[in-house]
Design an enzyme around this catalytic site. Structure first.
Site, PDB file in Angstrom:
ATOM      1  N   PRO A 108      65.298 -15.976 -25.461  1.00  0.00           N
ATOM      2  CA  PRO A 108      66.192 -16.802 -24.646  1.00  0.00           C
ATOM      3  C   PRO A 108      67.591 -16.190 -24.566  1.00  0.00           C
ATOM      4  O   PRO A 108      68.157 -15.801 -25.578  1.00  0.00           O
ATOM      5  CB  PRO A 108      66.233 -18.136 -25.400  1.00  0.00           C
ATOM      6  CG  PRO A 108      65.126 -18.079 -26.387  1.00  0.00           C
ATOM      7  CD  PRO A 108      64.862 -16.650 -26.667  1.00  0.00           C
ATOM      8  N   GLU A 109      68.138 -16.103 -23.356  1.00  0.00           N
ATOM      9  CA  GLU A 109      69.463 -15.531 -23.163  1.00  0.00           C
ATOM     10  C   GLU A 109      70.449 -16.651 -22.785  1.00  0.00           C
ATOM     11  O   GLU A 109      70.082 -17.832 -22.780  1.00  0.00           O
ATOM     12  CB  GLU A 109      69.383 -14.423 -22.105  1.00  0.00           C
ATOM     13  CG  GLU A 109      68.354 -13.365 -22.518  1.00  0.00           C
ATOM     14  CD  GLU A 109      68.281 -12.139 -21.616  1.00  0.00           C
ATOM     15  OE1 GLU A 109      69.261 -11.851 -20.906  1.00  0.00           O
ATOM     16  OE2 GLU A 109      67.242 -11.453 -21.650  1.00  0.00           O
ATOM     17  N   LYS A 150      74.285 -17.242 -27.006  1.00  0.00           N
ATOM     18  CA  LYS A 150      72.944 -17.732 -27.317  1.00  0.00           C
ATOM     19  C   LYS A 150      72.967 -18.840 -28.377  1.00  0.00           C
ATOM     20  O   LYS A 150      71.926 -19.210 -28.897  1.00  0.00           O
ATOM     21  CB  LYS A 150      72.080 -16.562 -27.797  1.00  0.00           C
ATOM     22  CG  LYS A 150      71.974 -15.437 -26.762  1.00  0.00           C
ATOM     23  CD  LYS A 150      71.207 -14.262 -27.333  1.00  0.00           C
ATOM     24  CE  LYS A 150      71.235 -13.076 -26.390  1.00  0.00           C
ATOM     25  NZ  LYS A 150      70.600 -11.884 -26.998  1.00  0.00           N
ATOM     26  N   ARG A 161      65.321  -1.655 -28.086  1.00  0.00           N
ATOM     27  CA  ARG A 161      64.899  -2.629 -27.078  1.00  0.00           C
ATOM     28  C   ARG A 161      64.562  -1.859 -25.803  1.00  0.00           C
ATOM     29  O   ARG A 161      65.326  -0.988 -25.374  1.00  0.00           O
ATOM     30  CB  ARG A 161      66.013  -3.633 -26.787  1.00  0.00           C
ATOM     31  CG  ARG A 161      66.551  -4.368 -28.014  1.00  0.00           C
ATOM     32  CD  ARG A 161      65.548  -5.324 -28.622  1.00  0.00           C
ATOM     33  NE  ARG A 161      65.013  -6.281 -27.664  1.00  0.00           N
ATOM     34  CZ  ARG A 161      65.668  -7.372 -27.274  1.00  0.00           C
ATOM     35  NH1 ARG A 161      66.848  -7.662 -27.756  1.00  0.00           N
ATOM     36  NH2 ARG A 161      65.126  -8.201 -26.407  1.00  0.00           N
TER      37      ARG A 161
END
Ligand SMILES: [Zn+2]
Length: 257
Positions: free
Chosen positions: A2-3, A55, A247
């Site tokens: 979730p961003e 976040k 990432r």
């Protein structure tokens, strides 16, 4: 993961369900919080506001107590009508707050803590956060200052993921914003001028605000589209791990320079 847009969307929904509504019950089913007595400590206190920074999500109760959450890769907030089927299993709930009209559920933690309001301001992790992507007015100067204080050999894509530089961008919006701005995520920040750095955060912000407006329905241009044609030039989208955490970043080798 979730961003910032997901967390802002959750904060809006959790806030609408809890602020100015009487809390009927609160439970902390997860064993980790069995002895924390949050329901006792928060009994009779109303929710004053629900807000987010990057976040991180904060449920602020009367009397200066705040529940702080960070979902990392696994957590999720749910807001349901009473009796409505939850989207995750009940055994995965860490926190359940019921009002007359809603059930607010936090699933799978993994960061959920009760702290004083003042600690939410001075806690080192929280105080170190960069300007919030989703703030009403994004602090571009603070962003540039923090970007320039960071390692100049870092690729801009990797630098954008550092929550101390800017809070709220994750892997999806990093890839999408670099694409929207025509910026190669591998370009070292030393070689990214201020105008280009601002263009990429403005692109991210615009897309993330739009995502909230549309209920988080997003159709990525390059994210998770390795080998598929770039929507702009039809070149195949590349994918490769970047930065300390490796990432995966996605980019068009032709449009992004
Ligand atoms: Zn392209």
């Amino acid at each position: 993961m979730p961003e910032g847009d997901t967390i802002r969307y959750a904060a809006d929904r959790v806030g609408a369900a809890l602020v100015a509504h009487e809390i009927v019950s609160m439970e902390t089913p997860h064993p980790r919080h069995a002895r924390d007595r949050w329901p006792d400590r928060l009994a009779g206190r109303a929710v004053r506001s629900v807000d987010a920074h990057g976040k991180h999500l904060f449920i602020r109760f009367d009397g200066g107590l705040t529940l702080h959450s960070h979902l990392r890769m696994t957590g999720k907030w749910g807001v349901y009508a009473p009796g409505q089927r939850w989207r995750r299993a009940a055994r995965r709930a860490w926190l359940v707050i019921r009002t007359e009209g809603h059930e607010v559920v936090q699933f799978d933690g993994p960061v959920l803590e009760l702290m004083t309001d003042s600690r939410t301001r001075f806690d080192q992790r929280l105080a170190a956060l960069g300007p919030d992507m989703m703030a009403d007015e994004f602090d571009e100067r603070a962003f540039l200052r923090r970007l320039r204080d960071d390692d100049p050999t870092r690729g801009i894509g990797d630098a954008l993921l550092d929550q101390r530089t800017v809070a709220g961008i994750g892997n999806l919006w990093k890839a999408e914003a670099c694409f929207a701005a025509g910026l190669d995520p591998w370009r070292r920040t030393a070689e990214v001028c201020d105008a280009d750095a601002l263009a990429v955060v403005r692109a991210a912000r615009e897309a993330m605000l739009r995502s909230v407006e549309r209920g988080l329905r997003v159709k990525p241009a390059v994210y998770d589209r390795a080998g598929l044609p770039c929507p702009r030039c039809q070149t195949r989208v590349c994918a490769r791990g970047q930065g300390e955490n490796n990432r995966i970043t996605f980019w068009c080798p032709r449009c992004q320079t």
